[in-house]
Design a protein around this motif. Structure first.
Motif, PDB file in Angstrom:
ATOM      1  N   THR A 140       0.804  -1.225   0.000  1.00  0.00           N
ATOM      2  CA  THR A 140       0.000   0.000   0.000  1.00  0.00           C
ATOM      3  C   THR A 140       0.837   1.275   0.000  1.00  0.00           C
ATOM      4  O   THR A 140       0.295   2.352  -0.235  1.00  0.00           O
ATOM      5  CB  THR A 140      -0.955   0.042   1.206  1.00  0.00           C
ATOM      6  N   TRP A 144       6.835  -2.871  -6.318  1.00  0.00           N
ATOM      7  CA  TRP A 144       6.536  -3.158  -7.723  1.00  0.00           C
ATOM      8  C   TRP A 144       5.030  -3.192  -7.972  1.00  0.00           C
ATOM      9  O   TRP A 144       4.519  -2.560  -8.892  1.00  0.00           O
ATOM     10  CB  TRP A 144       7.187  -4.497  -8.087  1.00  0.00           C
ATOM     11  N   LYS A 145       4.302  -3.951  -7.145  1.00  0.00           N
ATOM     12  CA  LYS A 145       2.852  -4.077  -7.306  1.00  0.00           C
ATOM     13  C   LYS A 145       2.158  -2.732  -7.107  1.00  0.00           C
ATOM     14  O   LYS A 145       1.263  -2.370  -7.877  1.00  0.00           O
ATOM     15  CB  LYS A 145       2.294  -5.100  -6.311  1.00  0.00           C
ATOM     16  N   PHE A 146       2.539  -2.003  -6.080  1.00  0.00           N
ATOM     17  CA  PHE A 146       1.929  -0.710  -5.758  1.00  0.00           C
ATOM     18  C   PHE A 146       2.013   0.254  -6.940  1.00  0.00           C
ATOM     19  O   PHE A 146       1.074   1.001  -7.220  1.00  0.00           O
ATOM     20  CB  PHE A 146       2.626  -0.096  -4.532  1.00  0.00           C
ATOM     21  N   HIS A 147       3.136   0.217  -7.647  1.00  0.00           N
ATOM     22  CA  HIS A 147       3.353   1.117  -8.784  1.00  0.00           C
ATOM     23  C   HIS A 147       2.660   0.639 -10.058  1.00  0.00           C
ATOM     24  O   HIS A 147       2.791   1.291 -11.103  1.00  0.00           O
ATOM     25  CB  HIS A 147       4.844   1.328  -9.011  1.00  0.00           C
ATOM     26  N   GLY A 148       1.949  -0.474  -9.997  1.00  0.00           N
ATOM     27  CA  GLY A 148       1.186  -0.953 -11.135  1.00  0.00           C
ATOM     28  C   GLY A 148       2.032  -1.542 -12.255  1.00  0.00           C
ATOM     29  O   GLY A 148       1.620  -1.556 -13.415  1.00  0.00           O
ATOM     30  N   LEU A 149       3.209  -2.048 -11.912  1.00  0.00           N
ATOM     31  CA  LEU A 149       4.094  -2.650 -12.894  1.00  0.00           C
ATOM     32  C   LEU A 149       3.662  -4.092 -13.166  1.00  0.00           C
ATOM     33  O   LEU A 149       2.946  -4.686 -12.350  1.00  0.00           O
ATOM     34  CB  LEU A 149       5.537  -2.555 -12.404  1.00  0.00           C
ATOM     35  N   TRP A 151       2.882  -7.875 -13.282  1.00  0.00           N
ATOM     36  CA  TRP A 151       3.032  -9.048 -12.436  1.00  0.00           C
ATOM     37  C   TRP A 151       1.830  -9.943 -12.636  1.00  0.00           C
ATOM     38  O   TRP A 151       0.786  -9.502 -13.124  1.00  0.00           O
ATOM     39  CB  TRP A 151       3.230  -8.679 -10.956  1.00  0.00           C
TER      40      TRP A 151
END
Length: 154
Positions: A140, A144-149, A151
């Motif tokens: 949150t 990586w996931k938070f930045h919408g890259l 996966w």
């Protein structure tokens, strides 16, 4: 294409400044969006995901990343074959970015790879999930996931 090369040069310079500021023994430290841009634009750049197999299976994977555990799951003992696997899958002259859950294991991997002769190692700050938020949850406030890259999840 010139813009991408210019951005790449600027990003790597900034990553190098971070390494110098924090006394890192490797080439630099990148944010997840910077690492993704470098991965997409630097010829031969490699992203090494050094989380555990359980993290890849249960939390998510980055398509195209080289997966080499830094610690074995479930005992979380160091992987004695980390460098052997790295050498087998990655050219020591490549620009190599290491990523873990939040940046700690990947820092260690970048240090060890640099000491072993890999010439252009970078740590991906924030990692895949980032630091914990006030409620103790990851994903949150960074990563990586938070930045919408890109996966995927099994």
């Amino acid at each position: 294409m010139e813009d991408a090369v210019g951005n790449l040069h600027d990003i790597l310079a900034l990553a190098g400044e971070r390494a110098e500021r924090f006394g890192l023994p490797y080439a630099g430290a990148l944010t997840p969006p910077e690492a993704f841009l470098v991965w997409q634009t630097a010829p031969g750049a490699v992203l090494v995901d050094c989380r555990t197999r359980a993290e890849w299976d249960w939390v998510g994977r980055i398509p195209g990343a080289v997966e080499i555990e830094w610690l074995h799951y479930p005992d979380l003992m160091p992987n004695p074959n980390f460098l052997t696997h790295l050498r087998a899958q990655v050219d020591p002259e490549s620009l190599v970015m290491f990523l873990c859950r939040s940046g700690g294991r990947s820092d260690q991997a970048a240090r060890v790879a640099t000491a072993a002769g890999f010439t252009s190692c970078y740590n991906v700050l924030e990692g895949f999930e980032g630091a914990k938020d006030a409620a103790g949850h990851r994903g949150t406030v960074g990563g990586w996931k938070f930045h919408g890259l890109p996966w995927v999840q099994s």
